[in-house]
Design an enzyme around this catalytic site. Structure first.
Site, PDB file in Angstrom:
ATOM      1  N   GLU A   1       0.828  -1.195   0.000  1.00  0.00           N
ATOM      2  CA  GLU A   1       0.000   0.000   0.000  1.00  0.00           C
ATOM      3  C   GLU A   1       0.865   1.247   0.000  1.00  0.00           C
ATOM      4  OE1 GLU A   1      -3.798  -1.520   2.547  1.00  0.00           O
ATOM      5  OE2 GLU A   1      -1.948  -1.209   3.622  1.00  0.00           O
TER       6      GLU A   1
ATOM      7  N   CYS B   1       3.330   8.654   0.918  1.00  0.00           N
ATOM      8  CA  CYS B   1       3.944   7.734   1.876  1.00  0.00           C
ATOM      9  C   CYS B   1       4.082   6.379   1.185  1.00  0.00           C
ATOM     10  CB  CYS B   1       3.015   7.652   3.093  1.00  0.00           C
ATOM     11  SG  CYS B   1       3.542   6.473   4.327  1.00  0.00           S
TER      12      CYS B   1
ATOM     13  N   CYS C   1       6.860  -6.564   7.657  1.00  0.00           N
ATOM     14  CA  CYS C   1       8.000  -5.922   8.331  1.00  0.00           C
ATOM     15  C   CYS C   1       8.534  -6.884   9.389  1.00  0.00           C
ATOM     16  CB  CYS C   1       7.550  -4.620   8.993  1.00  0.00           C
ATOM     17  SG  CYS C   1       8.904  -3.680   9.745  1.00  0.00           S
TER      18      CYS C   1
ATOM     19  N   CYS D   1       7.404  -4.002  16.006  1.00  0.00           N
ATOM     20  CA  CYS D   1       6.978  -3.000  16.989  1.00  0.00           C
ATOM     21  C   CYS D   1       5.546  -3.346  17.424  1.00  0.00           C
ATOM     22  CB  CYS D   1       7.036  -1.585  16.398  1.00  0.00           C
ATOM     23  SG  CYS D   1       8.677  -1.171  15.801  1.00  0.00           S
TER      24      CYS D   1
ATOM     25  N   CYS E   1       2.253  -1.610  15.933  1.00  0.00           N
ATOM     26  CA  CYS E   1       2.190  -1.370  14.490  1.00  0.00           C
ATOM     27  C   CYS E   1       1.609  -2.577  13.762  1.00  0.00           C
ATOM     28  CB  CYS E   1       3.597  -1.078  13.969  1.00  0.00           C
ATOM     29  SG  CYS E   1       3.636  -0.799  12.188  1.00  0.00           S
TER      30      CYS E   1
ATOM     31  N   CYS F   1      -0.766   6.044  10.200  1.00  0.00           N
ATOM     32  CA  CYS F   1       0.495   5.414  10.601  1.00  0.00           C
ATOM     33  C   CYS F   1       0.239   4.092  11.297  1.00  0.00           C
ATOM     34  CB  CYS F   1       1.233   6.292  11.610  1.00  0.00           C
ATOM     35  SG  CYS F   1       1.794   7.815  10.942  1.00  0.00           S
TER      36      CYS F   1
HETATM   37  N1  SAH Z   1       9.851   1.209   9.827  1.00  0.00           N
HETATM   38  C1  SAH Z   1       9.891   2.629   9.759  1.00  0.00           C
HETATM   39  C2  SAH Z   1       8.797   3.263   8.928  1.00  0.00           C
HETATM   40  C3  SAH Z   1       7.396   2.759   9.008  1.00  0.00           C
HETATM   41  S1  SAH Z   1       6.268   3.258  10.250  1.00  0.00           S
HETATM   42  C4  SAH Z   1       9.920   3.220  11.142  1.00  0.00           C
HETATM   43  O1  SAH Z   1       9.843   2.464  12.102  1.00  0.00           O
HETATM   44  O2  SAH Z   1      10.094   4.415  11.280  1.00  0.00           O
HETATM   45  C5  SAH Z   1       6.055   4.987  10.177  1.00  0.00           C
HETATM   46  C6  SAH Z   1       5.787   5.575  11.561  1.00  0.00           C
HETATM   47  O3  SAH Z   1       4.484   5.220  12.076  1.00  0.00           O
HETATM   48  C7  SAH Z   1       6.796   5.094  12.589  1.00  0.00           C
HETATM   49  O4  SAH Z   1       7.204   6.138  13.414  1.00  0.00           O
HETATM   50  C8  SAH Z   1       5.963   4.107  13.373  1.00  0.00           C
HETATM   51  O5  SAH Z   1       6.514   3.833  14.609  1.00  0.00           O
HETATM   52  C9  SAH Z   1       4.625   4.790  13.416  1.00  0.00           C
HETATM   53  N2  SAH Z   1       3.537   3.901  13.810  1.00  0.00           N
HETATM   54  C10 SAH Z   1       3.481   2.579  13.633  1.00  0.00           C
HETATM   55  N3  SAH Z   1       2.324   2.086  14.123  1.00  0.00           N
HETATM   56  C11 SAH Z   1       1.642   3.123  14.620  1.00  0.00           C
HETATM   57  C12 SAH Z   1       0.366   3.253  15.261  1.00  0.00           C
HETATM   58  N4  SAH Z   1      -0.428   2.199  15.462  1.00  0.00           N
HETATM   59  N5  SAH Z   1      -0.024   4.483  15.628  1.00  0.00           N
HETATM   60  C13 SAH Z   1       0.761   5.560  15.394  1.00  0.00           C
HETATM   61  N6  SAH Z   1       1.965   5.492  14.802  1.00  0.00           N
HETATM   62  C14 SAH Z   1       2.405   4.290  14.421  1.00  0.00           C
END
Ligand code: SAH
Length: 383
Positions: free
Chosen positions: A96, A131, A138, A142, A145, A362
């Site tokens: 996406e 984006c 991934c 985390c 996420c 995000c």
């Molecule tokens: N892997 C990279 C880029 C992808 S995520 C990274 O970790 O930066 C892009 C951003 O969205 C990151 O800062 C991530 O931590 C954040 N993010 C992921 N899941 C989220 C959520 N459920 N709510 C808000 N931000 C989130």
């Protein structure tokens, strides 16, 4: 970048590789430049539509594999104008990318005082941030996420990253203008550095998509070797965003497993060494999770941690994802957190939710259920 051009998809060839190709088939080198422009500037990926090339050349390009490596399955529009484009790659994998019309308070990238494009004459056009994803799934795991929930299927090749940009450009409205690209979609861009770097070079090429390095932001969970390479290869000119999300290693290790490999100290050392141009700052992304990392004490600790660094903190109230007990911090807690940072003179902004009614915000970009996963994230204790 180490692969020879003949095994790479032609959409990831640089102009000099196209010049070499033209020569190899007995054509003048400017033919190569024409093909590059068709692909990257005009966004035309079908050889049949490259009208100023003779038939035999167009047929040659088709035989070479020139064509669109992805097809759009669906484009969903949120109430705020954000569009989530679901694409299927020729491998069958789905990824996406998200088109985000920018408003003053949703700028994800600092306006550039030296950029003539920021003059009022062109400001009437609707600027758009795109984006994009760098992996199918991934591996970082985390806990808040959605992208990491099913693990990593595979990294995208440079041509698949570029194809998202070309596809998104076709989905722009007449008044819209692609200004910024953020590597904040699915995946960790520095996990497979070479393909990401190759795609960035192509995006920057003035004969192609022509988006300058200051308008490209790479967001990383903090893979230190990748940050160092990025600093070296692009001389610090690219925007950098670090997903920090915690003021100390204890909390961070619980929500960002990669912290066990590269601690906060390691990351901050890499940031200090990042050759930032004047007036630029590194973005610290901080997702606020109720009761986990969002107290005023955490904010104070964060302010102390960041002292002396040229950074701005981007606060993101956690977006909800399925199968998670974690929730967004309340508005009061977010405001209090922001206030503590401001009082400590740490520059901070709150990221507005964009597109969460189509799960494009995000961390909401997720894989369709996958059968062949390379590695699933480890479950975490303590949360
Ligand atoms: N892997 C990279 C880029 C992808 S995520 C990274 O970790 O930066 C892009 C951003 O969205 C990151 O800062 C991530 O931590 C954040 N993010 C992921 N899941 C989220 C959520 N459920 N709510 C808000 N931000 C989130």
């Amino acid at each position: 970048m180490s692969n020879p051009p003949d095994v790479r998809h032609p959409l990831s060839w640089q102009p000099e590789e196209w010049a070499a190709y033209a020569q190899s088939i007995g054509e003048p080198t400017f033919r190569g430049a024409q093909i590059f422009r068709w692909l990257h500037h005009q966004g035309v990926t079908e050889p049949a539509q490259m009208t100023n090339l003779k038939l035999s050349l167009r047929e040659g390009l088709s035989a070479l594999g020139v064509g669109d490596p992805l097809r759009v399955v669906e484009c969903r529009r949120a109430a705020d104008g954000t569009r989530k484009i679901l694409c299927e790659l020729s491998s069958g994998d789905r990824i996406e990318c998200v088109v985000i019309p920018m408003t003053r308070d949703t700028e994800m990238v600092d306006p550039d005082p030296e950029d003539v494009d920021d003059e009022p004459a062109v400001a009437t056009r609707q600027r758009v941030t795109l984006c994009i994803s760098t992996q199918v799934g991934c591996a970082m795991g985390c806990v808040f996420c959605a992208s990491g929930k099913s693990g990593l299927r595979r990294g995208l090749k440079a041509h698949e990253i570029i194809a998202q940009v070309l596809t998104a450009k076709r989905h722009l409205e007449p008044n819209e203008w692609l200004r910024n690209i953020v590597f904040m979609g699915m995946g960790e861009p520095l996990h497979h550095y070479d393909e990401t770097a190759l795609a960035i070079r192509l995006i920057m090429n003035p004969e192609g998509i022509a988006i300058g390095p200051r308008r490209i932001t790479v967001s990383t969970v903090g893979l230190v070797p990748g940050i160092k390479k990025l600093a070296h290869d692009f001389q610090g000119k690219l925007g950098l965003a670090i997903s920090l999300h915690a003021p100390n290693d204890e909390i961070r290790s619980k929500i960002v497993p990669m912290n066990e490999r590269y601690s906060i100290d390691d990351i901050l050392a890499a940031l200090r060494a990042y050759p930032l141009p004047k007036r630029r700052r590194i973005t610290i992304e901080y997702t606020l999770i109720q009761g986990v990392n969002d107290s005023p004490e955490h904010a104070q600790q964060l302010a102390r941690l960041l002292r002396g660094l040229r950074v701005k903190v981007n606060l993101i109230p956690m977006n909800s994802i399925i199968d998670s007990t974690l929730t967004a911090s309340s508005v009061e807690r977010v405001d209090r957190f922001a206030q503590v940072l401001s009082d400590a003179r740490v520059s901070c902004s709150q990221r507005k939710r964009r597109g969460d009614d189509v799960a494009a915000a995000c961390g909401q970009l997720a894989l369709a259920p996958a059968s062949s996963l390379v590695r699933a994230p480890q479950p975490l204790r303590g949360l």
